[in-house]
Write an enzyme that holds these catalytic residues in place. Structure first.
Site, mmCIF file in Angstrom:
data_model
loop_
_atom_site.group_PDB
_atom_site.id
_atom_site.type_symbol
_atom_site.label_atom_id
_atom_site.label_comp_id
_atom_site.label_asym_id
_atom_site.label_seq_id
_atom_site.Cartn_x
_atom_site.Cartn_y
_atom_site.Cartn_z
ATOM 1 N N SER A 143 1.187 -2.155 6.048
ATOM 2 C CA SER A 143 2.453 -2.541 6.089
ATOM 3 C C SER A 143 2.390 -3.775 7.035
ATOM 4 C CB SER A 143 3.263 -1.486 6.646
ATOM 5 O OG SER A 143 4.557 -2.087 7.016
ATOM 6 N N TYR A 156 4.879 5.582 12.606
ATOM 7 C CA TYR A 156 4.611 4.747 11.667
ATOM 8 C C TYR A 156 3.839 3.606 11.914
ATOM 9 C CZ TYR A 156 5.549 2.177 6.968
ATOM 10 O OH TYR A 156 5.479 1.698 5.835
HETATM 11 P P1 NAD Z 1 8.010 6.209 -1.782
HETATM 12 O O1 NAD Z 1 8.682 7.139 -0.826
HETATM 13 O O2 NAD Z 1 8.823 5.861 -3.010
HETATM 14 O O3 NAD Z 1 6.706 6.849 -1.909
HETATM 15 C C1 NAD Z 1 5.816 7.346 -1.154
HETATM 16 C C2 NAD Z 1 4.934 8.420 -2.182
HETATM 17 O O4 NAD Z 1 4.256 9.231 -0.983
HETATM 18 C C3 NAD Z 1 5.720 9.257 -2.930
HETATM 19 O O5 NAD Z 1 4.767 9.170 -4.151
HETATM 20 C C4 NAD Z 1 5.685 10.578 -2.218
HETATM 21 O O6 NAD Z 1 5.860 11.488 -3.125
HETATM 22 C C5 NAD Z 1 4.284 10.327 -1.558
HETATM 23 N N1 NAD Z 1 4.073 11.436 -0.717
HETATM 24 C C6 NAD Z 1 5.082 11.554 0.541
HETATM 25 N N2 NAD Z 1 4.416 12.668 1.227
HETATM 26 C C7 NAD Z 1 3.317 12.911 0.563
HETATM 27 C C8 NAD Z 1 2.327 14.177 0.782
HETATM 28 N N3 NAD Z 1 2.498 15.125 1.830
HETATM 29 N N4 NAD Z 1 1.461 14.383 0.084
HETATM 30 C C9 NAD Z 1 1.328 13.273 -1.085
HETATM 31 N N5 NAD Z 1 2.001 12.415 -1.221
HETATM 32 C C10 NAD Z 1 3.351 12.587 -0.527
HETATM 33 O O7 NAD Z 1 7.954 5.056 -0.667
HETATM 34 P P2 NAD Z 1 7.281 3.451 -1.175
HETATM 35 O O8 NAD Z 1 8.200 2.564 -0.552
HETATM 36 O O9 NAD Z 1 6.615 3.354 -2.452
HETATM 37 O O10 NAD Z 1 6.002 3.569 0.028
HETATM 38 C C11 NAD Z 1 4.615 3.622 -0.334
HETATM 39 C C12 NAD Z 1 3.712 3.351 0.735
HETATM 40 O O11 NAD Z 1 3.951 1.723 0.864
HETATM 41 C C13 NAD Z 1 4.058 4.021 1.988
HETATM 42 O O12 NAD Z 1 2.619 4.228 2.765
HETATM 43 C C14 NAD Z 1 4.836 3.156 2.789
HETATM 44 O O13 NAD Z 1 4.414 3.201 4.221
HETATM 45 C C15 NAD Z 1 4.000 1.688 2.103
HETATM 46 N N6 NAD Z 1 4.927 0.555 2.493
HETATM 47 C C16 NAD Z 1 6.289 0.523 1.947
HETATM 48 C C17 NAD Z 1 7.107 -0.652 2.326
HETATM 49 C C18 NAD Z 1 8.499 -0.727 1.495
HETATM 50 O O14 NAD Z 1 9.379 -1.802 1.813
HETATM 51 N N7 NAD Z 1 8.763 0.146 0.591
HETATM 52 C C19 NAD Z 1 6.668 -1.390 2.835
HETATM 53 C C20 NAD Z 1 5.488 -1.402 3.479
HETATM 54 C C21 NAD Z 1 4.596 -0.386 3.405
#
Ligand code: NAD
Length: 261
Positions: A143, A156
């Site tokens: 991130s 985080y």
């Molecule tokens: P999201 O909540 O849509 O996706 C998270 C995914 O992780 C989901 O598929 C969820 O089911 C899964 N998950 C959660 N707990 C779990 C577990 N115990 N076992 C297996 N799977 C599990 O959120 P997102 O925004 O798509 O985030 C995905 C990644 O991207 C994360 O690591 C997040 O930190 C990172 N990220 C997101 C953003 C953003 O702005 N959305 C920015 C930077 C980084």
């Protein structure tokens, strides 16, 4: 020399891929010809239906494997059950926001387990497969918060910085092999999770949608635009390509200039 961007014949395992970035990246990898393994901790019909939909749309094989990324053994079993892991995308992640002195210990432990330790376990299980196959790509979804901090997100930020360190070590341990390890550092991405926060934030600040997005959510993102899951998928495809064979141990920011500030 023209570099190949087709991933035909490769299999990608994407943790946390039944929604958001993981699902978007899986779709893009499948579009580029990769077989994909989707994952999350649930085991619902719709999870398996997502895999079937991707397989039908892109003519690849796609499977959904339930595995809880907070559990070390489950992380390792996900890779074993996948049977082949040429491209490993460590994406599963959760968030909790609270000041350090009030941060619940169970939330700290869960975030470190899911956002950081899971990548250690899946990587440990996948590297022998990549070595046997003679090719591999580890792509960790960190991130902008893997490179910078914000208050109230201690677990985080620690996990996302930690995964950048794990990426560097993975790269050094595989540097003389046809395996690379890199981290993608997204800024704000408009996933359903982020979209769901907009109405509440509009109420909280008494602002319209456009102002919330520009002045609250994208306050630190100079482009004033969200990154998209398709752009992250495209970055993963590039990092998986032969053109990126000498890119290892580094971070690729997809953050509209956030970390340039
Ligand atoms: P999201 O909540 O849509 O996706 C998270 C995914 O992780 C989901 O598929 C969820 O089911 C899964 N998950 C959660 N707990 C779990 C577990 N115990 N076992 C297996 N799977 C599990 O959120 P997102 O925004 O798509 O985030 C995905 C990644 O991207 C994360 O690591 C997040 O930190 C990172 N990220 C997101 C953003 C953003 O702005 N959305 C920015 C930077 C980084």
């Amino acid at each position: 020399m023209a570099y190949e961007l087709s991933l035909a014949g490769k299999q990608a395992v994407i943790t946390g891929s039944n929604s958001g970035i993981g699902l978007g990246v899986a779709r893009e990898l499948a579009k580029a010809g990769a077989n994909v393994i989707l994952n999350s901790f649930t085991d619902r019909e719709e999870d398996h239906a997502l895999a079937a939909e991707i397989a039908a749309e892109h003519g690849v094989t796609a499977r959904y494997i339930q595995a809880d990324m907070s559990d070390a053994e489950a992380c390792r079993s996900l890779i074993t059950e996948a049977g082949q892991c040429d491209i490993l995308i460590n994406n599963a992640g959760i968030q909790h926001v609270a000041p350090i002195d009030q941060f619940p210990v169970d939330k700290w432990n869960a975030i470190i387990a899911i956002n950081l330790s899971s990548a250690f376990h899946t990587t440990a299980a996948a590297l022998p497969m990549m070595r046997a196959a003679g090719w591999g790509r580890v792509i960790n979804i960190s991130s902008a918060h893997g490179l910078t901090a914000s208050p109230f997100k201690s677990a985080y930020i620690a996990a996302k910085h930690g995964i950048v360190g794990l990426t560097k070590t993975t790269a050094l341990e595989t540097a003389q092999e046809p395996i690379t390890a890199n981290a993608i550092c997204p800024g704000y991405v408009l996933t359903p999770l982020v979209e769901a926060q907009i109405p509440d934030t509009m109420k909280e600040y008494d602002m319209d949608r456009e102002t919330v997005v520009r002045d609250v959510m994208l306050a630190r993102q100079p482009s004033k635009e969200f990154a998209t899951v398709e752009q992250l998928g495209g970055t993963a495809i590039f990092l998986s390509s032969d053109a990126a064979a000498q890119i290892t141990g580094t971070t690729v920011s997809v953050d509209g200039g956030w970390t340039a500030l």
